[in-house]
Design a protein around this motif. Structure first.
Motif, PDB file in Angstrom:
ATOM      1  N   VAL A  36      19.590 -23.898 -18.978  1.00  0.00           N
ATOM      2  CA  VAL A  36      19.137 -25.015 -18.137  1.00  0.00           C
ATOM      3  C   VAL A  36      19.866 -26.303 -18.500  1.00  0.00           C
ATOM      4  O   VAL A  36      20.242 -27.097 -17.636  1.00  0.00           O
ATOM      5  CB  VAL A  36      17.609 -25.211 -18.279  1.00  0.00           C
ATOM      6  CG1 VAL A  36      17.175 -26.546 -17.682  1.00  0.00           C
ATOM      7  CG2 VAL A  36      16.870 -24.071 -17.596  1.00  0.00           C
ATOM      8  N   ASP A  89      24.846 -27.841 -18.744  1.00  0.00           N
ATOM      9  CA  ASP A  89      25.784 -28.628 -17.941  1.00  0.00           C
ATOM     10  C   ASP A  89      25.781 -30.104 -18.301  1.00  0.00           C
ATOM     11  O   ASP A  89      26.821 -30.728 -18.431  1.00  0.00           O
ATOM     12  CB  ASP A  89      25.478 -28.465 -16.447  1.00  0.00           C
ATOM     13  CG  ASP A  89      25.842 -27.071 -15.970  1.00  0.00           C
ATOM     14  OD1 ASP A  89      26.763 -26.476 -16.545  1.00  0.00           O
ATOM     15  OD2 ASP A  89      25.184 -26.577 -15.042  1.00  0.00           O
ATOM     16  N   CYS A 128      12.959 -36.054 -21.783  1.00  0.00           N
ATOM     17  CA  CYS A 128      13.200 -35.639 -20.402  1.00  0.00           C
ATOM     18  C   CYS A 128      12.114 -36.170 -19.462  1.00  0.00           C
ATOM     19  O   CYS A 128      12.341 -36.297 -18.252  1.00  0.00           O
ATOM     20  CB  CYS A 128      13.244 -34.116 -20.328  1.00  0.00           C
ATOM     21  SG  CYS A 128      14.032 -33.466 -18.863  1.00  0.00           S
ATOM     22  N   ASN A 146      23.783 -37.371 -15.639  1.00  0.00           N
ATOM     23  CA  ASN A 146      22.468 -37.636 -16.198  1.00  0.00           C
ATOM     24  C   ASN A 146      22.553 -37.609 -17.719  1.00  0.00           C
ATOM     25  O   ASN A 146      23.055 -36.650 -18.288  1.00  0.00           O
ATOM     26  CB  ASN A 146      21.497 -36.546 -15.702  1.00  0.00           C
ATOM     27  CG  ASN A 146      20.066 -36.878 -16.015  1.00  0.00           C
ATOM     28  OD1 ASN A 146      19.794 -37.624 -16.935  1.00  0.00           O
ATOM     29  ND2 ASN A 146      19.149 -36.308 -15.257  1.00  0.00           N
ATOM     30  N   CYS A 191      18.240 -36.039 -19.136  1.00  0.00           N
ATOM     31  CA  CYS A 191      17.628 -34.761 -18.801  1.00  0.00           C
ATOM     32  C   CYS A 191      18.568 -33.999 -17.878  1.00  0.00           C
ATOM     33  O   CYS A 191      19.277 -34.610 -17.081  1.00  0.00           O
ATOM     34  CB  CYS A 191      16.286 -34.988 -18.116  1.00  0.00           C
ATOM     35  SG  CYS A 191      15.319 -33.486 -17.864  1.00  0.00           S
ATOM     36  N   GLU A 239      19.873 -31.840 -14.633  1.00  0.00           N
ATOM     37  CA  GLU A 239      19.585 -32.095 -13.226  1.00  0.00           C
ATOM     38  C   GLU A 239      18.329 -31.364 -12.776  1.00  0.00           C
ATOM     39  O   GLU A 239      17.537 -31.884 -11.995  1.00  0.00           O
ATOM     40  CB  GLU A 239      20.789 -31.681 -12.364  1.00  0.00           C
ATOM     41  CG  GLU A 239      22.037 -32.515 -12.611  1.00  0.00           C
ATOM     42  CD  GLU A 239      21.810 -33.993 -12.340  1.00  0.00           C
ATOM     43  OE1 GLU A 239      21.014 -34.321 -11.433  1.00  0.00           O
ATOM     44  OE2 GLU A 239      22.407 -34.810 -13.037  1.00  0.00           O
ATOM     45  N   ASP A 240      18.145 -30.123 -13.249  1.00  0.00           N
ATOM     46  CA  ASP A 240      16.927 -29.381 -12.917  1.00  0.00           C
ATOM     47  C   ASP A 240      15.842 -29.768 -13.912  1.00  0.00           C
ATOM     48  O   ASP A 240      15.583 -29.071 -14.895  1.00  0.00           O
ATOM     49  CB  ASP A 240      17.199 -27.882 -12.958  1.00  0.00           C
ATOM     50  CG  ASP A 240      16.093 -27.081 -12.283  1.00  0.00           C
ATOM     51  OD1 ASP A 240      14.998 -27.649 -12.075  1.00  0.00           O
ATOM     52  OD2 ASP A 240      16.325 -25.911 -11.940  1.00  0.00           O
ATOM     53  N   ARG A 241      15.218 -30.885 -13.632  1.00  0.00           N
ATOM     54  CA  ARG A 241      14.266 -31.461 -14.580  1.00  0.00           C
ATOM     55  C   ARG A 241      13.044 -30.576 -14.791  1.00  0.00           C
ATOM     56  O   ARG A 241      12.579 -30.398 -15.919  1.00  0.00           O
ATOM     57  CB  ARG A 241      13.841 -32.830 -14.054  1.00  0.00           C
ATOM     58  CG  ARG A 241      13.001 -33.644 -15.009  1.00  0.00           C
ATOM     59  CD  ARG A 241      12.775 -35.024 -14.415  1.00  0.00           C
ATOM     60  NE  ARG A 241      12.125 -35.903 -15.351  1.00  0.00           N
ATOM     61  CZ  ARG A 241      11.905 -37.190 -15.115  1.00  0.00           C
ATOM     62  NH1 ARG A 241      12.338 -37.735 -13.982  1.00  0.00           N
ATOM     63  NH2 ARG A 241      11.308 -37.934 -16.018  1.00  0.00           N
ATOM     64  N   THR A 242      12.545 -29.986 -13.702  1.00  0.00           N
ATOM     65  CA  THR A 242      11.359 -29.129 -13.797  1.00  0.00           C
ATOM     66  C   THR A 242      11.628 -27.925 -14.690  1.00  0.00           C
ATOM     67  O   THR A 242      10.816 -27.582 -15.561  1.00  0.00           O
ATOM     68  CB  THR A 242      10.923 -28.657 -12.402  1.00  0.00           C
ATOM     69  OG1 THR A 242      10.634 -29.796 -11.590  1.00  0.00           O
ATOM     70  CG2 THR A 242       9.692 -27.773 -12.491  1.00  0.00           C
ATOM     71  N   ALA A 243      12.783 -27.281 -14.488  1.00  0.00           N
ATOM     72  CA  ALA A 243      13.122 -26.117 -15.306  1.00  0.00           C
ATOM     73  C   ALA A 243      13.273 -26.502 -16.767  1.00  0.00           C
ATOM     74  O   ALA A 243      12.869 -25.756 -17.670  1.00  0.00           O
ATOM     75  CB  ALA A 243      14.416 -25.485 -14.788  1.00  0.00           C
ATOM     76  N   ALA A 244      13.836 -27.674 -17.017  1.00  0.00           N
ATOM     77  CA  ALA A 244      14.006 -28.135 -18.395  1.00  0.00           C
ATOM     78  C   ALA A 244      12.664 -28.359 -19.073  1.00  0.00           C
ATOM     79  O   ALA A 244      12.455 -27.979 -20.226  1.00  0.00           O
ATOM     80  CB  ALA A 244      14.835 -29.420 -18.414  1.00  0.00           C
ATOM     81  N   THR A 300      10.895 -24.766 -19.573  1.00  0.00           N
ATOM     82  CA  THR A 300      11.464 -23.991 -20.685  1.00  0.00           C
ATOM     83  C   THR A 300      11.257 -24.696 -22.020  1.00  0.00           C
ATOM     84  O   THR A 300      11.020 -24.049 -23.043  1.00  0.00           O
ATOM     85  CB  THR A 300      12.969 -23.740 -20.468  1.00  0.00           C
ATOM     86  OG1 THR A 300      13.646 -25.000 -20.297  1.00  0.00           O
ATOM     87  CG2 THR A 300      13.204 -22.869 -19.249  1.00  0.00           C
TER      88      THR A 300
END
Length: 201
Positions: free
Chosen positions: A50, A53, A129, A148, A151, A153-158, A161
């Motif tokens: 996650v 990148d 995050c 960024n 956090c 880009e996929d903040r929810t996934a970060a 997890t």
């Protein structure tokens, strides 16, 4: 702590029965350790993927390292279980059983400390995050890209997890600490004399 080799027969027999009774606990402990290890490694890898990148999220590795150490604890506990039953007729625990007993304790203690550190790292990552997102800009071939720095880009996934990593690492802390308690409880049964003579169980 010192080895003993002169005990009355009835004491040795009682210690052998206590040692044999402990083996089922070591097996159960190893099975749960194995489950926590599998979850920890899976969540840790997802945590890295996650955040690989952008953002600092991947630096913690989630519960990957605690999961690997927990796996080693599970293997040592299982080997102790196997060796203990193979030598259950012996009055003495045997050199192999003693080595696995001590190694199990050391690895559980080490895993507890390491996992506690990764719980803290994951919580720091979650707090970082969850805060205000900050960006910086990079120009490549006259095209400006937004990056960024707080956090992925996929903040929810970060966050998901990271939360799972912190929770699994915490469970590993609790469970491996229990493994160190086993050492205190059964140290005499495995052929060592506790000079303080105050077993915790």
């Amino acid at each position: 702590m010192q080895m003993y080799d002169t005990k009355p027969p009835e004491v040795k027999d009682a210690l052998r029965r206590r040692r044999n009774d402990s083996l089922s606990l070591y097996l159960k402990h190893s099975l749960v350790c194995g489950v926590l290890s599998f979850i920890g490694v899976a969540v840790g890898i997802a945590n890295i993927v996650v955040g690989v990148d952008d953002g600092p999220w991947h630096l913690t590795g989630g519960s990957l390292i605690p999961g690997i150490f927990s796996c080693i604890c599970a293997l040592l506990g299982y080997k102790l279980y196997q060796t203990g039953w193979a030598e259950q007729g012996d009055v003495d625990a045997g050199i192999k059983a003693k080595c696995f007993f001590i190694a199990h304790y050391v690895l559980n203690l080490l895993t507890t400390i390491i996992s506690l550190a990764f719980v803290a790292l994951s919580i720091v990552g979650i707090v970082w995050c969850s805060g205000e997102v900050q960006h910086y800009y990079v120009r490549i071939n006259r095209v400006q890209y937004q990056k960024n720095v707080t956090c992925p880009e996929d903040r929810t996934a970060a966050l998901v997890t990271g939360g799972l990593a912190a929770f699994d690492s915490f469970l590993i802390v609790v469970w491996c600490f229990l493994g160190t308690v086993f050492f205190c409880c059964y140290v005499r049964a495995f052929g060592f004399e506790n000079r303080r003579r105050n077993n915790c169980c």
